[in-house]
Write an enzyme that holds these catalytic residues in place. Sequence first.
Site, PDB file in Angstrom:
ATOM      1  CG  ASP A  44      -0.359  -0.183   2.534  1.00 24.83           C
ATOM      2  OD1 ASP A  44       0.923  -0.103   2.542  1.00 24.83           O
ATOM      3  OD2 ASP A  44      -0.994   0.068   3.487  1.00 24.83           O
ATOM      4  CB  SER A  45       4.694   1.832  -0.239  1.00 21.48           C
ATOM      5  OG  SER A  45       4.769   0.704  -0.917  1.00 21.48           O
ATOM      6  CG  ASP A  83       0.528  -3.941   1.842  1.00 22.42           C
ATOM      7  OD1 ASP A  83       0.655  -4.918   3.160  1.00 22.42           O
ATOM      8  OD2 ASP A  83       1.304  -3.228   1.791  1.00 22.42           O
ATOM      9  CE  LYS A 113       3.165  -5.905   3.701  1.00 22.29           C
ATOM     10  NZ  LYS A 113       2.806  -4.908   4.546  1.00 22.29           N
ATOM     11  CD  GLU A 115       0.532  -1.743   7.806  1.00 20.34           C
ATOM     12  OE1 GLU A 115       0.135  -0.758   8.929  1.00 20.34           O
ATOM     13  OE2 GLU A 115       0.834  -1.099   6.894  1.00 20.34           O
ATOM     14  CD  GLU A 182       7.699  -0.261   7.572  1.00 26.97           C
ATOM     15  OE1 GLU A 182       7.029  -1.117   7.205  1.00 26.97           O
ATOM     16  OE2 GLU A 182       7.916   0.814   7.143  1.00 26.97           O
TER      17      GLU A 182
HETATM   18  O1  KIV Z   1       3.683  -1.145   1.644  1.00 26.53           O
HETATM   19  C1  KIV Z   1       4.802  -1.508   1.630  1.00 26.53           C
HETATM   20  O2  KIV Z   1       5.582  -1.378   0.976  1.00 26.53           O
HETATM   21  C2  KIV Z   1       5.095  -2.047   2.913  1.00 26.53           C
HETATM   22  C3  KIV Z   1       6.524  -2.576   3.020  1.00 26.53           C
HETATM   23  C4  KIV Z   1       7.227  -1.355   3.510  1.00 26.53           C
HETATM   24  C5  KIV Z   1       6.923  -3.791   3.748  1.00 26.53           C
HETATM   25  O3  KIV Z   1       4.517  -2.667   3.483  1.00 26.53           O
END
Ligand code: KIV
Length: 275
Positions: A44-45, A83, A113, A115, A182
């Site tokens: 989600d970056s 994510d 993924k 969090e 992280e």
């Molecule tokens: O969204 C992302 O790029 C991440 C990484 C920083 C692990 O969760």
Amino acid sequence: MKQTVSTIQKMKEEGKKIAMLTCYDYSTAKLMDEAGVDMILVGDSLGNTILGYEDTISVTMEDMIHHCAAVARGAKNPLLVCDMPFMSYQTSVYDAVVNAGRLMKEGRAQMVKLEGGKEVCPQIEAIVKASIPVCAHIGLTPQSINAFGGFKVQGRTEAAAQKLLDDARAVEAAGASVLVMECVPAKLAEKVSQMLTIPTIGIGAGAGCDGQVLVYQDMLGMFTDYVPKFVKQFANVGEVMRNAFADYLKEVKDGSFPDESKTYKIDDEIIDKLY
Ligand code: KIV
């Protein structure tokens, strides 16, 4: 070779390091596949790197599905992780399963993924029961940026380090197949990696993790709004792109692009007959 949950697990057992990168589009995914990257994360970056948001809070399920499907078309061999965006799993176990399912069905992800530690274990258990592999993410969890009050290294005090260890044990027990850590002190991440049987992937968590992940625009020098300490720039693609854009601009303006070799021909006779 097609990477799966079992081949990634085997890499940990054999002491082979796992290389993961973020990716958000088809052509970059193809390049990563050709380079032999083990795992791809549609992070989600993309909120920061692709959409220009300040954080990941505004990223939607539609954003994630759109980009994950593009990456899935380009990357055939890496294990594809997507994510779950903010508020797609925190709201309820039901929402978590439905949205994880959408990332698999519509985005063609092979693992999702999310969090958090103990607090998201009910969600992890339910998603895993639905036959969807889960990657957990602890330490600095950017979706909680407003609760953390900024991007800070996590787990530095005894209480915080113990909580991180407990969260790692909890997500493994809940059924997570991989754990991302992280911004965690290296020795703590190493201890977690030795303690768990599932592979750990670090970002700003030192070399003791079973693998590493970086945001690809960071490691290529393409995203310089903010460069964290843990980023190594493996190339300055940002400069290469800027120079190429400037060269293109110059050649368009002075008329040297396109030259004859880049044009299509037609018989002069035809042109002459036109009125
Ligand atoms: O969204 C992302 O790029 C991440 C990484 C920083 C692990 O969760």
